[in-house]
Design an enzyme around this catalytic site. Structure first.
Site, PDB file in Angstrom:
ATOM      1  N   TYR A 138       0.793  -1.226   0.000  1.00 28.09           N
ATOM      2  CA  TYR A 138       0.000   0.000   0.000  1.00 28.09           C
ATOM      3  C   TYR A 138       0.828   1.280   0.000  1.00 28.09           C
ATOM      4  O   TYR A 138       0.263   2.368  -0.123  1.00 28.09           O
ATOM      5  CB  TYR A 138      -0.941   0.022   1.213  1.00 28.09           C
ATOM      6  CG  TYR A 138      -2.192  -0.795   1.015  1.00 28.09           C
ATOM      7  CD1 TYR A 138      -2.147  -2.186   1.017  1.00 28.09           C
ATOM      8  CD2 TYR A 138      -3.421  -0.175   0.825  1.00 28.09           C
ATOM      9  CE1 TYR A 138      -3.289  -2.931   0.831  1.00 28.09           C
ATOM     10  CE2 TYR A 138      -4.565  -0.918   0.640  1.00 28.09           C
ATOM     11  CZ  TYR A 138      -4.501  -2.288   0.639  1.00 28.09           C
ATOM     12  OH  TYR A 138      -5.631  -3.024   0.450  1.00 28.09           O
ATOM     13  N   LYS A 189       2.513 -15.663   3.292  1.00 30.69           N
ATOM     14  CA  LYS A 189       2.883 -16.465   2.112  1.00 30.69           C
ATOM     15  C   LYS A 189       4.398 -16.640   2.135  1.00 30.69           C
ATOM     16  O   LYS A 189       5.093 -16.338   1.160  1.00 30.69           O
ATOM     17  CB  LYS A 189       2.430 -15.759   0.824  1.00 30.69           C
ATOM     18  CG  LYS A 189       1.018 -16.060   0.404  1.00 30.69           C
ATOM     19  CD  LYS A 189       0.718 -17.511   0.107  1.00 30.69           C
ATOM     20  CE  LYS A 189       1.258 -17.961  -1.230  1.00 30.69           C
ATOM     21  NZ  LYS A 189       0.939 -19.418  -1.470  1.00 30.69           N
ATOM     22  N   ASP A 222      -3.579 -18.617   1.808  1.00 30.28           N
ATOM     23  CA  ASP A 222      -4.497 -19.313   0.888  1.00 30.28           C
ATOM     24  C   ASP A 222      -5.260 -20.415   1.632  1.00 30.28           C
ATOM     25  O   ASP A 222      -6.479 -20.550   1.502  1.00 30.28           O
ATOM     26  CB  ASP A 222      -3.766 -19.844  -0.359  1.00 30.28           C
ATOM     27  CG  ASP A 222      -2.466 -20.563  -0.066  1.00 30.28           C
ATOM     28  OD1 ASP A 222      -2.027 -20.600   1.098  1.00 30.28           O
ATOM     29  OD2 ASP A 222      -1.863 -21.106  -1.027  1.00 30.28           O
ATOM     30  N   ASP A 246      -6.750  -6.973   4.107  1.00 35.24           N
ATOM     31  CA  ASP A 246      -7.875  -6.377   3.369  1.00 35.24           C
ATOM     32  C   ASP A 246      -8.761  -7.488   2.799  1.00 35.24           C
ATOM     33  O   ASP A 246      -9.985  -7.482   2.962  1.00 35.24           O
ATOM     34  CB  ASP A 246      -7.331  -5.493   2.241  1.00 35.24           C
ATOM     35  CG  ASP A 246      -8.445  -4.894   1.407  1.00 35.24           C
ATOM     36  OD1 ASP A 246      -9.428  -4.428   2.001  1.00 35.24           O
ATOM     37  OD2 ASP A 246      -8.333  -4.912   0.164  1.00 35.24           O
ATOM     38  N   ASP A 250     -12.796  -9.071   4.059  1.00 36.81           N
ATOM     39  CA  ASP A 250     -14.028  -9.106   3.254  1.00 36.81           C
ATOM     40  C   ASP A 250     -14.587 -10.527   3.267  1.00 36.81           C
ATOM     41  O   ASP A 250     -15.805 -10.731   3.355  1.00 36.81           O
ATOM     42  CB  ASP A 250     -13.773  -8.656   1.805  1.00 36.81           C
ATOM     43  CG  ASP A 250     -14.111  -7.168   1.590  1.00 36.81           C
ATOM     44  OD1 ASP A 250     -13.934  -6.371   2.533  1.00 36.81           O
ATOM     45  OD2 ASP A 250     -14.561  -6.809   0.484  1.00 36.81           O
TER      46      ASP A 250
END
Ligand code: NAD
Ligand code: IPM
Ligand code: MN
Length: 358
Positions: A138, A189, A222, A246, A250
């Site tokens: 970001y 990850k 994942d 983020d 959701d």
């Protein structure tokens, strides 16, 4: 003692509608319950930007940093500003500018009816995601080269500092310790991002040593997405980087009844005396804007998180209890099973909180 200054930035789309309702709650606390706050309404967002080019003026940023105790943000994003310049200036101006390094996003279902998973109930959906909020992909470092040609290159650097990673991880463990949670999961990850996420992985288990009462567990992000929709019950606290936080929240919102139910706080976690910024997880939802259909409960729960920050944790609990009732009694919007409009849900909350005003 002087009143605490609360800045309100409704922003765009349904942000304007839900903040109008959240403001009524704050006004109730101010005028009817003696909570010493002053509300400061800011005209920032796409309309203002389109009118005179203003995004996030330095004087306003300075007053928020120097004098405000909290900021309530609705949402930013408007189809008339496809480049989202105003949105980035305001949202990142607050998050980065105030060094609000922990984006705290509870993923909590308030009622069984909100949980879309087969065989799962509300008790299975109760965790908090600590999303790193000042670094990662970001930061906007990078650039484009040979744009528009067949050889074009586009780069966004993923910035991870030891200081930034460590303080976010520590915030997750502190939360676990304070709230009697047994585990903290790191979602990363590190299998693919061997530099950046090796740092996260190493730092996570180093910090974990300082919290012997809390179990430190690692999960690839994942796989986390898989587990969250199969059985989210093992997750209590999740720490993760900016981008994954983020996305995962959701997904988490989907488990708690949708984005209309997901609240968040942006805090400088190690120093709660600093100004913090509160916002529902959702965006400006342009297709819903201006129709009085947006669910304001996420913004009410967000006001609840702000009340804890202001020193009134019992009010956060009350707001959550009223939200639970609103869903159970169908005094809510369509997305969560009711038939009320945005403002009517606000009326229900004000009545339930004991306000005599409409
Ligand atoms: P969105 O969150 O606005 O909407 C996603 C989905 O959730 C839509 O189906 C929408 O109808 C539904 N939804 C969201 N909030 C709801 C509510 N309160 N009640 C009922 N349903 C609700 O995400 P998007 O469509 O991807 O983005 C729209 C704009 O918002 C974009 O410009 C995006 O960049 C911006 N955005 C801003 C923020 C922020 O300011 N913090 C957060 C997310 C997205
Ligand atoms: C959020 C939003 C923002 C983010 C966008 C609008 C930049 O999706 O607050 O969740 O990615 O942080
Ligand atoms: Mn988001």
């Amino acid at each position: 003692m002087a009143d605490k200054l609360i800045a309100l930035i409704p922003g765009d789309g349904i942000g304007v509608e839900v903040v109008a309702q959240a403001r009524r709650l704050l006004e109730h606390y101010r005028a009817e319950r003696g909570v010493p706050i002053t509300l400061w309404d800011l005209d920032l967002g796409a309309d203002r930007y389109l009118k005179d080019g203003t995004t996030y003026p330095k004087e306003i940023a300075a007053r928020i940093a120097g004098e405000a105790r909290a900021v309530l943000l609705g949402a930013l994003g408007d189809p008339r500003v496809p480049g989202l310049e105003h949105a980035r200036d305001i949202l990142f101006g607050l998050r980065f500018g105030l060094d609000l390094y922990a984006n705290v996003r509870p993923v909590k279902a308030l009622d069984d009816s909100l949980v879309p998973l087969r065989g799962r109930t509300a008790k299975d959906v109760d965790c908090v995601v600590f999303r790193e909020n000042t670094e990662g992909i970001y930061v906007g470092m990078g650039g484009q080269f040979k744009r528009g040609t067949p050889d074009e290159i586009a780069i966004n650097e993923d910035v991870n500092t030891r200081k930034g990673v460590e303080r976010l991880i520590r915030a997750g463990f502190e939360h676990a310790k304070k709230h009697g949670k047994k585990t903290v999961h790191l979602a990363d990850k590190s299998n693919a991002m061997k530099h950046a996420h090796e740092l996260w992985y190493r730092c996570f288990f180093e910090v974990a040593k300082e919290y012997p009462g809390v179990e430190a567990k690692h999960v690839y992000v994942d796989a986390l997405c898989l587990y969250m929709v199969q059985d989210p019950s093992p997750f209590e606290v999740i720490v993760t980087c900016n981008l994954f936080g983020d996305i995962v929240t959701d997904l988490g919102a989907g488990l708690q009844g949708g984005l209309g139910m997901a609240a968040s706080a942006n805090v400088h976690a190690s120093d709660p005396s600093r100004v913090a910024m509160f916002e529902p997880v959702h965006g400006s939802a342009p297709p819903l804007a201006g129709k009085d259909v947006a669910n304001p409960i996420a913004s009410f729960l967000t006001v609840g998180m702000m009340m804890t920050h202001l020193g009134y944790p019992e009010e956060e609990a009350r707001i959550e209890a009223v939200a639970t009732r609103a869903v159970r009694e169908k005094k809510c919007t369509r997305d969560v099973g009711g038939a009320l409009g945005t403002r009517a849900v606000g009326d229900f909350f004000l009545d339930a909180l004991g306000s005599s005003k409409r």
